[in-house]
Enzyme design. Structure first.
Site: not given
Ligand SMILES: NC(=O)c1ccc[n+]([C@@H]2O[C@H](COP(=O)([O-])OP(=O)(O)OC[C@H]3O[C@@H](n4cnc5c(N)ncnc54)[C@H](OP(=O)(O)O)[C@@H]3O)[C@@H](O)[C@H]2O)c1
Length: 287
Positions: A250, A202
């Site tokens: 994005h 983000r």
């Molecule tokens: N640009 C785009 O088009 C686009 C599209 C889709 C998603 N996104 C972004 O990508 C993000 C990730 O998606 P995802 O599906 O991979 O999410 P996810 O499976 O929930 O993975 C999030 C990861 O971040 C880690 N995390 C969260 N808070 C943290 C902290 N305070 N310190 C260290 N690590 C932390 C989590 O740790 P744990 O494993 O310990 O829970 C997990 O490994 C979304 O939330 C979104 O913001 C962007």
């Protein structure tokens, strides 16, 4: 989903008749105005746009979209951008514009360290694909985890370690109180001199003024940015024309309706059948 009746905001007719809300960045107050709401389905992977609403009805469960099609799309984006940085593409484009024939020293992928902040669904998939190309990849998560083949780090101490080792830092974190502004002057200073970043998490993960200063000083050599504090990026924003920044609007991993629909249908089916909900959001955690 022909078995369901759909209403499209803002023409909801009777708010009492809405059972399920399919949303990404709902207008604040919208969800609490639906008195019989049973389930919120986020139409994207990140739920910051839902949790930001102070009037969010806390008793209603939220599930987010985890779609392998989107995960593949994100990995394509990350692999593309890491390869561009690794192969010094920005420099070669500048040389082409100047008509300058100059060969730059080039490392092999196995000599290039990549650190992925956010080693969840998308981070691990991108990490596996980068590793197949030979990159030396490490991941950072909130809770410690063991992912075979990767160096993993967690928590505040782990952040120092992964920043210090990574020439390319990829941010795939959710936006939460703990990750807001995480890529700031202090973080850039802890990376190796000349490191590069890719932010597809983000916009608010990056402190924009700190990034511009780090690029100016050469501490950071390049940044690939898909997400911004303010979207769309305003026309006079310095990122647009910065020689060491690549901007994309994005688009790293957009929701793909053809594959998302069965995931949404399954979430509602599990809710109605009283089965455990996959990919349920934990509001207190922020993701
Ligand atoms: N640009 C785009 O088009 C686009 C599209 C889709 C998603 N996104 C972004 O990508 C993000 C990730 O998606 P995802 O599906 O991979 O999410 P996810 O499976 O929930 O993975 C999030 C990861 O971040 C880690 N995390 C969260 N808070 C943290 C902290 N305070 N310190 C260290 N690590 C932390 C989590 O740790 P744990 O494993 O310990 O829970 C997990 O490994 C979304 O939330 C979104 O913001 C962007």
């Amino acid at each position: 989903m022909p078995e369901r009746e759909f209403r499209y905001w803002p023409e909801l007719c009777d708010p009492e008749g809405i059972d399920y809300a399919l949303v990404w960045q709902p207008e604040p107050g919208l969800l609490t105005s639906l008195p019989n709401l049973k389930l919120i389905v986020c139409l994207g992977a990140g739920v910051d746009g839902i949790l930001a609403d102070p009037s969010l009805p806390r008793h209603v469960p939220i599930v987010r979209l985890v779609d392998p099609y989107m995960t593949d799309t994100m990995s394509e984006y990350v692999v593309l951008q890491v390869l561009r940085l690794h192969r010094q593409d920005l420099d070669y484009r500048a040389q082409q514009r100047a008509g300058e024939w100059h060969e730059r020293a080039q490392k092999n992928a196995c000599e290039r360290t990549v650190g992925i902040l956010g080693f969840g669904t998308m981070g691990q998939d991108a990490g596996r694909k980068l590793r197949m190309l030979g990159f030396d990849v490490a991941g950072w998560s909130r809770a410690p985890k063991d992912v075979p083949g990767f160096a993993t780090h967690a928590g505040a101490a782990g952040l120092d370690a992964i920043l210090a080792r990574s020439e390319i830092v990829v941010c795939l974190l959710p936006l939460t109180a703990a990750t807001d502004g995480i890529l700031n002057a202090g973080a850039f200073a802890r990376m190796p001199r000349g490191a590069a970043i890719v932010n597809a998490g983000r916009g608010r993960h990056v402190l924009e003024a700190d990034l511009l200063m780090a690029l100016e000083s050469g501490q950071i050599s390049a940044a690939v940015l898909d997400v911004f504090c303010e979207e769309p990026l305003r026309p006079d924003h310095p990122f647009w024309r910065h020689p060491h920044i690549i901007v994309t609007p994005h688009v790293a991993a957009e929701t793909h309706p053809a594959t998302a629909v069965s995931i949404v249908r399954e979430a509602i089916h599990c809710f109605e059948a009283g089965l455990p909900l996959a990919n349920r959001v934990v509001p207190a955690r922020g993701y």
